[in-house]
Design a protein around this motif. Structure first.
Motif, PDB file in Angstrom:
ATOM      1  N   LEU A  57       0.786   7.407   0.142  1.00 23.94           N
ATOM      2  CA  LEU A  57      -0.103   9.028   0.230  1.00 23.94           C
ATOM      3  C   LEU A  57      -1.310   8.821  -0.478  1.00 23.94           C
ATOM      4  O   LEU A  57      -1.595   7.510  -0.508  1.00 23.94           O
TER       5      LEU A  57
ATOM      6  N   HIS B 296      -1.146  10.502  -5.937  1.00 24.47           N
ATOM      7  CA  HIS B 296      -0.009  10.037  -6.994  1.00 24.47           C
ATOM      8  C   HIS B 296       0.460  10.406  -8.314  1.00 24.47           C
ATOM      9  O   HIS B 296       1.501   9.806  -8.561  1.00 24.47           O
ATOM     10  N   PRO B 297      -0.421  11.025  -8.373  1.00 26.64           N
ATOM     11  CA  PRO B 297       0.190  11.505  -9.687  1.00 26.64           C
ATOM     12  C   PRO B 297       1.511  12.736  -9.817  1.00 26.64           C
ATOM     13  O   PRO B 297       1.958  12.352 -10.580  1.00 26.64           O
TER      14      PRO B 297
ATOM     15  N   GLN C 234      -0.894  15.936   3.875  1.00 25.73           N
ATOM     16  CA  GLN C 234      -0.960  15.544   2.394  1.00 25.73           C
ATOM     17  C   GLN C 234      -2.647  16.562   2.090  1.00 25.73           C
ATOM     18  O   GLN C 234      -1.769  16.550   0.676  1.00 25.73           O
TER      19      GLN C 234
ATOM     20  N   ARG D  16       1.043  -1.000  -0.158  1.00 22.80           N
ATOM     21  CA  ARG D  16       0.265   0.255  -0.086  1.00 22.80           C
ATOM     22  C   ARG D  16       0.899   1.128  -0.169  1.00 22.80           C
ATOM     23  O   ARG D  16       1.815   1.440   0.976  1.00 22.80           O
ATOM     24  N   SER D  17       0.510   1.966  -0.716  1.00 26.33           N
ATOM     25  CA  SER D  17       1.696   3.633  -0.483  1.00 26.33           C
ATOM     26  C   SER D  17       0.674   4.221   0.497  1.00 26.33           C
ATOM     27  O   SER D  17       0.052   4.690   0.418  1.00 26.33           O
TER      28      SER D  17
ATOM     29  N   TRP E  25       8.631  10.052   1.358  1.00 27.94           N
ATOM     30  CA  TRP E  25       6.471  10.883   1.648  1.00 27.94           C
ATOM     31  C   TRP E  25       6.145  10.628   3.131  1.00 27.94           C
ATOM     32  O   TRP E  25       6.132   9.371   3.898  1.00 27.94           O
TER      33      TRP E  25
ATOM     34  N   GLY F 264       3.513  12.237  -6.585  1.00 26.49           N
ATOM     35  CA  GLY F 264       4.648  11.445  -6.868  1.00 26.49           C
ATOM     36  C   GLY F 264       5.395  10.490  -8.103  1.00 26.49           C
ATOM     37  O   GLY F 264       6.286  10.601  -8.185  1.00 26.49           O
ATOM     38  N   ASP F 265       4.208  10.499  -8.648  1.00 23.84           N
ATOM     39  CA  ASP F 265       4.765   9.341 -10.166  1.00 23.84           C
ATOM     40  C   ASP F 265       5.537  10.469 -10.588  1.00 23.84           C
ATOM     41  O   ASP F 265       7.332  10.341 -11.107  1.00 23.84           O
TER      42      ASP F 265
ATOM     43  N   PRO G 216      -5.247   9.024  -2.413  1.00 21.90           N
ATOM     44  CA  PRO G 216      -5.184   8.698  -4.221  1.00 21.90           C
ATOM     45  C   PRO G 216      -4.826   9.867  -5.110  1.00 21.90           C
ATOM     46  O   PRO G 216      -4.399  10.012  -6.063  1.00 21.90           O
ATOM     47  N   GLU G 217      -5.135  10.965  -4.232  1.00 24.40           N
ATOM     48  CA  GLU G 217      -5.155  12.242  -5.130  1.00 24.40           C
ATOM     49  C   GLU G 217      -3.341  12.580  -5.296  1.00 24.40           C
ATOM     50  O   GLU G 217      -3.044  13.668  -5.996  1.00 24.40           O
TER      51      GLU G 217
END
Length: 274
Positions: free
Chosen positions: A163, A168-169, A190, A160-161, A183, A171-172, A165-166
């Protein structure tokens, strides 16, 4: 092992506490009726689950009391001390014990069939579900560390990350730009980062982070970047007030211009007060 040597410790030895456990650990390693076995201090610490200093003190007491002797001129495969239980030599277990563990008069030991028995809290693989229970007490000591670690490695690890979900873009995109981030933000922090994403966009945050990250730089905590990104919404310099003269780029001409602008401002203020 020599069951007779262990029986002697249980029934005849005067040792108490840690010393008794040390003597049992050595007797357990005796291969025959000579009651001789090698034992290192580390092994005794593991088997008794006692402090190293306590084991050393216990061995000294046993040597002084005559229930343990060092076999001079002999060493174990790794240089361990070879001990002998002199008073246990020739000791034979009682008839009840011989019958229990098996011997010349008892015949082969009969192992009961447990295939149809399911013990509480375990399986049919062993008595009392030993194969499935978690070791506690002495069993949780260093001697079982390898088994516990090996079992832990067999367990599937969570992926599990951390972060929301909002993010994730973001972080990627940071990872793709070569910006390593630790993080470790709380949920509220966050959410603050997400507000910056909505205000400025992922591209602006990544661009700023990339410009401030030299190649090979170690990962920085996300709180550092939260402060850096927070400056995006602020102007580079405050709007000049009525008594503020905006400065230009330093240089000979700039200093003269600044001086002239200051004098003009003072003159205007004097005329305004008349």
């Amino acid at each position: 092992m020599s069951l007779d040597a262990m029986d002697w410790v249980w029934t005849k030895s005067a040792a108490k506490g840690t010393a008794r456990m040390v003597l049992l650990a050595i007797a357990d390693k005796c291969p025959d009726d000579q009651c001789t076995a090698y034992a290192g201090t580390t092994m005794l610490v593991q088997r008794t689950n006692a402090a190293r200093s306590s084991v050393v003190t216990a061995v000294d007491k046993l040597l002084k009391g005559g229930e343990l002797r060092v076999v001079d001129g002999s060493k174990g495969p790794r240089g361990e001390t070879v001990y002998r239980l002199p008073q246990a030599v020739g000791h034979v277990r009682g008839a009840a014990e011989v019958s229990r563990f098996g011997g010349p008069k008892s015949g082969p030991v009969q192992i009961p069939d447990r295939s149809g028995i399911r013990t509480p809290g375990g399986t049919a693989s062993g008595p009392q579900g030993y194969g499935n229970r978690t070791p506690t007490g002495p069993e949780s000591g260093p001697q079982n560390a390898y088994e516990r670690n090996h079992q832990a490695e067999q367990q599937p690890r969570a992926t599990r990350s951390p972060l929301i979900p909002e993010l994730h873009p973001l972080g990627d995109a940071l990872a793709a730009a070569g910006v390593a981030v630790r993080w470790t933000l709380g949920l509220g922090e966050q959410r603050d980062v997400f507000q910056l994403v909505k205000a400025h966009g992922v591209e602006a945050l990544v661009d700023l982070a990339a410009r401030r990250t030299a190649p090979g730089t170690e990962a920085k905590p996300a709180r550092y970047w939260l402060k850096v990104w927070g400056d995006l919404g602020r102007p580079a310099s405050a709007h000049p007030g009525p008594n503020v003269v905006p400065l230009r780029v330093p240089g000979p001409a700039a200093y003269a211009d600044n001086l002239a602008a200051g004098l003009a401002l003072l003159q205007a203020q004097k005329e305004g007060t008349r």
